[in-house]
Design a protein around this motif. Structure first.
Motif, short mmCIF file in Angstrom:
data_model
loop_
_atom_site.label_atom_id
_atom_site.label_comp_id
_atom_site.label_asym_id
_atom_site.label_seq_id
_atom_site.Cartn_x
_atom_site.Cartn_y
_atom_site.Cartn_z
N ARG A 11 14.72 26.08 -2.03
CA ARG A 11 14.87 24.77 -2.04
C ARG A 11 16.25 24.20 -2.11
NH1 ARG A 11 11.71 23.60 1.39
NH2 ARG A 11 12.76 21.00 1.28
N HIS A 12 17.42 24.89 -2.34
CA HIS A 12 18.59 24.95 -2.18
C HIS A 12 19.23 24.49 -1.58
CE1 HIS A 12 22.99 24.83 -3.88
NE2 HIS A 12 22.03 25.10 -4.90
N PRO A 13 20.22 23.21 -1.50
CA PRO A 13 20.37 22.32 -0.46
C PRO A 13 21.41 23.31 0.84
CG PRO A 13 20.80 21.04 -2.63
CD PRO A 13 20.43 22.30 -2.49
N ALA A 14 22.13 23.94 0.20
CA ALA A 14 23.48 24.93 0.52
C ALA A 14 21.83 25.72 1.03
CB ALA A 14 24.00 25.83 -0.46
N VAL A 15 20.66 27.12 0.93
CA VAL A 15 20.40 27.56 1.76
C VAL A 15 19.46 26.85 2.82
CG1 VAL A 15 17.69 29.12 1.35
CG2 VAL A 15 19.84 29.26 -0.20
N LEU A 16 19.18 25.63 1.89
CA LEU A 16 18.27 24.51 3.73
C LEU A 16 19.32 24.22 4.88
CD1 LEU A 16 15.89 22.16 1.25
CD2 LEU A 16 15.55 23.97 1.91
N ALA A 17 20.63 24.23 4.28
CA ALA A 17 21.67 23.98 5.22
C ALA A 17 21.95 24.88 6.16
CB ALA A 17 22.78 23.41 4.50
N CYS A 18 22.45 25.74 5.19
CA CYS A 18 22.46 27.43 6.26
C CYS A 18 21.33 27.72 7.14
CB CYS A 18 22.77 28.62 5.21
SG CYS A 18 23.28 29.93 6.57
N ARG A 19 20.68 28.07 6.84
CA ARG A 19 19.05 27.67 7.27
C ARG A 19 18.99 27.21 8.76
NH1 ARG A 19 14.33 29.93 3.53
NH2 ARG A 19 14.64 32.25 3.43
N ALA B 203 20.63 19.13 -5.18
CA ALA B 203 20.22 18.04 -4.81
C ALA B 203 20.12 17.07 -4.94
CB ALA B 203 18.16 18.67 -4.31
N SER B 204 20.75 16.55 -6.41
CA SER B 204 21.09 15.13 -7.03
C SER B 204 22.58 14.57 -6.71
CB SER B 204 20.53 15.08 -8.01
OG SER B 204 22.09 16.01 -8.82
N LEU B 205 23.24 15.88 -5.65
CA LEU B 205 24.75 15.47 -5.18
C LEU B 205 24.59 14.60 -3.95
CD1 LEU B 205 26.55 18.36 -7.52
CD2 LEU B 205 25.39 16.25 -8.61
N ASP B 206 25.55 13.64 -4.24
CA ASP B 206 25.63 13.39 -2.36
C ASP B 206 26.23 13.87 -1.50
OD1 ASP B 206 25.11 11.12 -3.51
OD2 ASP B 206 26.40 10.22 -4.86
N GLU B 207 27.18 15.21 -2.39
CA GLU B 207 28.21 16.25 -1.58
C GLU B 207 27.95 17.37 -2.14
OE1 GLU B 207 32.34 16.36 0.11
OE2 GLU B 207 32.04 14.97 -1.27
N LEU C 186 28.86 24.74 12.69
CA LEU C 186 28.40 23.96 12.05
C LEU C 186 27.92 23.24 10.44
CD1 LEU C 186 24.91 24.78 14.04
CD2 LEU C 186 26.23 22.58 14.60
N LEU C 187 27.91 24.37 9.07
CA LEU C 187 28.36 24.08 7.99
C LEU C 187 30.10 23.60 7.86
CD1 LEU C 187 27.10 27.47 6.72
CD2 LEU C 187 25.54 24.78 6.13
N ARG C 188 30.64 23.75 8.20
CA ARG C 188 32.49 23.24 8.26
C ARG C 188 32.06 21.45 8.46
NH1 ARG C 188 36.45 26.53 11.11
NH2 ARG C 188 35.55 25.12 13.04
N GLU C 189 31.72 21.62 9.94
CA GLU C 189 31.36 19.96 10.00
C GLU C 189 30.98 18.97 9.28
OE1 GLU C 189 28.94 17.72 13.62
OE2 GLU C 189 30.13 19.84 14.01
N ARG C 190 29.71 19.99 9.13
CA ARG C 190 28.13 19.11 7.96
C ARG C 190 28.52 18.92 6.56
NH1 ARG C 190 23.15 20.54 11.88
NH2 ARG C 190 23.46 19.63 13.48
N HIS C 191 29.58 19.64 6.16
CA HIS C 191 29.27 20.44 4.43
C HIS C 191 31.21 20.95 3.78
CE1 HIS C 191 25.45 19.71 4.06
NE2 HIS C 191 24.63 20.81 5.15
N PRO C 192 31.69 20.20 4.70
CA PRO C 192 33.53 20.50 4.67
C PRO C 192 33.71 21.48 2.90
CG PRO C 192 33.41 18.32 5.03
CD PRO C 192 32.19 18.85 4.70
N ARG C 193 32.64 21.01 1.94
CA ARG C 193 33.30 21.27 0.76
C ARG C 193 32.50 22.31 -0.02
NH1 ARG C 193 33.91 17.19 -4.11
NH2 ARG C 193 34.89 18.60 -4.72
N LEU C 194 31.63 23.07 1.31
CA LEU C 194 30.19 24.14 1.14
C LEU C 194 31.39 25.43 1.36
CD1 LEU C 194 27.96 25.39 0.23
CD2 LEU C 194 27.72 25.51 2.47
N ARG C 195 31.65 26.06 0.61
CA ARG C 195 32.59 27.71 0.48
C ARG C 195 31.20 28.47 1.37
NH1 ARG C 195 34.55 31.94 -2.18
NH2 ARG C 195 36.78 32.67 -1.59
N VAL C 196 30.90 29.00 2.18
CA VAL C 196 30.80 30.19 2.88
C VAL C 196 31.53 31.73 2.79
CG1 VAL C 196 29.04 31.24 4.52
CG2 VAL C 196 29.05 28.68 4.37
N HIS C 197 31.20 32.73 1.65
CA HIS C 197 31.75 33.78 2.27
C HIS C 197 30.54 34.89 2.80
CE1 HIS C 197 32.48 38.26 0.17
NE2 HIS C 197 34.28 37.68 0.27
#
Length: 305
Positions: A284-292, A85-89, A113-124
């Motif tokens: 509360r992990h940002p990746a979990v929040l973004a996915c939900r 959460a402390s990181l910008d990306e 939506l995740l690819r558009e908003r968080h392009p550096r997040l890898r989803v498996h």
């Protein structure tokens, strides 16, 4: 101080059941796992494992250690969430497991939506039924699970996992053409008119099968289940070709018009609950929040269609 790595191996053994399963999951040799656990026993000074046939089980003292290990790992997971959460990306990998119809109807839009908003997040993504994916979430094989719950068949709720409702998916009776069913009377009457028809259902032992058979029995008959599969697209195809009747959720249509005649089910049996599950420390992990958030948007878009 006890070695955290060895404590995690003990925890893995509790969740996976055998030394071989722990070794396979972590890419270790079984002998290495056994050696590490023996060293942990020496550190703790008490017996942690006792043989039961060809397997081993945890002693009371081992269960105490595992409970404390769970608390430590949850706190570390919260620390990971705070750092993210402390990181910008948003970066890293998010591991998702989903049952079939949600994977088909909701996941693709959420991935976009995740690819558009968080392009550096890898989803498996892994397609897996909740009976397998929820224990795997406990074992930390996944970060988020999409699960389903049929009427009258609630999943046991673990204090270590957090659930969040996503939608209530309508369930309907799907009829083959020329089924001979009646359109008169209430839902139970319509269901009862299919007592002599072949059925397609999910395999025995699954919550969906238990729910479906119970519903037929309440209508006064034992269903003639000739086809079994967890693949609801196969269920649909068999109904379309006139081979069987089935109970189908609305998600199976993925926004398309229904291809077979549908009828309402009795009150109290018309919806299954679809929800996401994560471990407490990861909620509360940002990746979990973004996915939900992406999944909720996917649900909204599918309803708009």
């Amino acid at each position: 101080m006890f070695d955290l790595h060895r404590l995690r191996l003990l925890r893995e053994l509790k969740h996976r059941g055998t030394l071989a399963a722990v070794a396979a999951a972590l890419s270790y040799a079984p002998s290495s796992v056994s050696q590490q656990l023996s060293q942990l026993e020496a550190e703790v000074g008490v017996q942690l494992l006792e043989p039961v046939g060809r397997r081993v089980r945890l002693t009371e003292q081992a269960e105490i250690l595992v409970a404390h290990t769970e608390a430590v790992l949850e706190r570390l997971e919260r620390a990971e969430s705070d750092i993210a959460a402390s990181l910008d990306e948003l970066t890293g990998t998010l591991r998702i497991a989903s049952f079939q119809t949600a994977a088909l109807a909701l996941i693709p839009t959420a991935l976009g939506l995740l690819r558009e908003r968080h392009p550096r997040l890898r989803v498996h993504l892994t397609q897996q039924e909740p009976e397998q994916s929820l224990p795997a979430l406990h074992a930390r094989d996944f970060d988020l699970v999409l699960a389903e719950e049929y009427p009258g068949s609630p999943h046991p709720r673990s204090a270590e996992l957090e659930q969040e409702d996503l939608l209530h998916d309508p369930l309907r009776l799907a009829l083959p053409e020329h089924s001979g069913s009646t359109d008169r009377g209430g839902p139970l009457t319509v269901l009862r008119s299919l007592a002599r028809r072949p059925w397609v259902m999910e395999p025995e032992g699954t919550p969906a099968r238990h729910w479906a058979v119970t519903l037929c029995r309440r209508a006064g008959f034992e269903p003639d289940v000739r086809f079994e599969s967890t693949d609801l697209l196969l269920h649909l195809r068999l109904v379309e070709q006139g081979h069987a009747a089935a109970f189908l959720p609305d998600l199976v249509w993925s926004g398309r018009p229904p291809a077979v005649p549908l009828r309402q089910l009795p009150l109290g049996q018309r919806r299954r609950r679809v929800f996401t599950v994560v471990r407490q420390g990861a909620s509360r992990h940002p990746a979990v929040l973004a996915c939900r958030a992406a999944l909720r948007r996917s649900v909204t878009d599918s309803m708009a269609d």
